[in-house]
Design an enzyme around this catalytic site. Structure first.
Site: not given
Length: 255
Positions: A12-14, A17, A19, A151
């Site tokens: 996920t988030g691939g 960057g 990922g 964060y």
């Protein structure tokens, strides 16, 4: 024979960057990979870059539990059983604590924390016994740095999630670990909304305080991620820090 031939993985988030770097490293060694993203520009760029390879690029919003539930069906349809889930999706915003809004707080926790929890909840039934789950945390979960208090708290929750999931999935032999990057050289530099000139200044500042005097590379993150995914077979519940020594209290000797 390629090292990861026959392995099926989800990141996920691939689509950009770190990922995307992990996805490409897996593909290079024969794995089949499904990556998710939300930004349409990144999705289309990833589809173009990964075209012709054993890759699936899917739009999914980690902050929406309905999207996460739907992702389970997509993964099952395209991959069936899987060997490795990398929960990498995340967002960072550099905001002083007295300027944090409720909306901004919820956005950070919805994407980084709630989305991560329900992603594992939904995909764990598809992970083969003996497989692996990896969270991307951050050295912000162990450091005090102005502007990233919210964060850091969200990433600290992920570190705890990894330990809890490691215990709950232990009967199936599924290892659950965390990867904690320090400053890494990516297109967004970790802050996609930050203007380019501020990114340059931030990069210079982090290089100056880093013991190694540089940012890490996407390739270095990918190597650490794949170690935890496939090679660290007697390791679960740990957080591997990849930060050039920044969060370790290292003071370099004089040259």
């Amino acid at each position: 024979m390629s090292k990861y031939a026959g392995k099926k993985t989800v990141i996920t988030g691939g689509t950009h960057g770190m990922g995307l770097g992990v996805a490409k490293a897996l593909l290079d060694e024969g794995a089949e990979v499904l990556v998710t993203g939300l930004n349409e520009k990144n999705i289309e760029a990833a589809r173009a870059e990964l075209k012709g390879r054993a890759a699936h690029v899917v739009r999914s919003d980690a902050a929406r539990v309905d999207d996460v539930r739907a992702l389970r069906g997509i993964v099952e349809e395209k991959l069936g059983r899987i060997d490795f889930v990398h929960v990498n999706v995340g967002i960072a915003e550099l905001v002083p604590f007295d300027q944090v809004t409720e909306e901004g707080y919820d956005r950070i926790f919805d994407i980084n924390t709630k989305g991560a929890f329900f992603t594992v909840q939904q995909l764990a039934p598809l992970v083969n016994d003996g497989g692996a789950v990896l969270f991307t945390t951050s050295i912000a979960d162990a450091m005090g740095y102005p502007g990233i208090t919210v964060y850091g708290g969200a990433k600290a929750a992920l570190r705890t999630f990894a330990k809890g999931f490691a215990a709950e999935l232990m009967p199936r032999g599924i290892r659950v670990n965390s990867l904690s990057p320090g400053p890494i050289k990516t297109p967004s530099m970790g802050y996609p909304a930050m203007p380019d000139e501020e990114k340059d200044a931030h990069e210079k500042e982090m290089n100056e305080i880093s013991p190694m005097k540089r940012h890490g590379t996407i390739e270095e993150i990918a190597a650490a991620a794949l170690f935890l995914a496939f090679d660290a077979t007697f390791t679960t519940g740990v957080e591997l820090v990849v930060d050039g020594g920044l969060a370790q209290g290292i003071i370099p000797a004089a040259a």
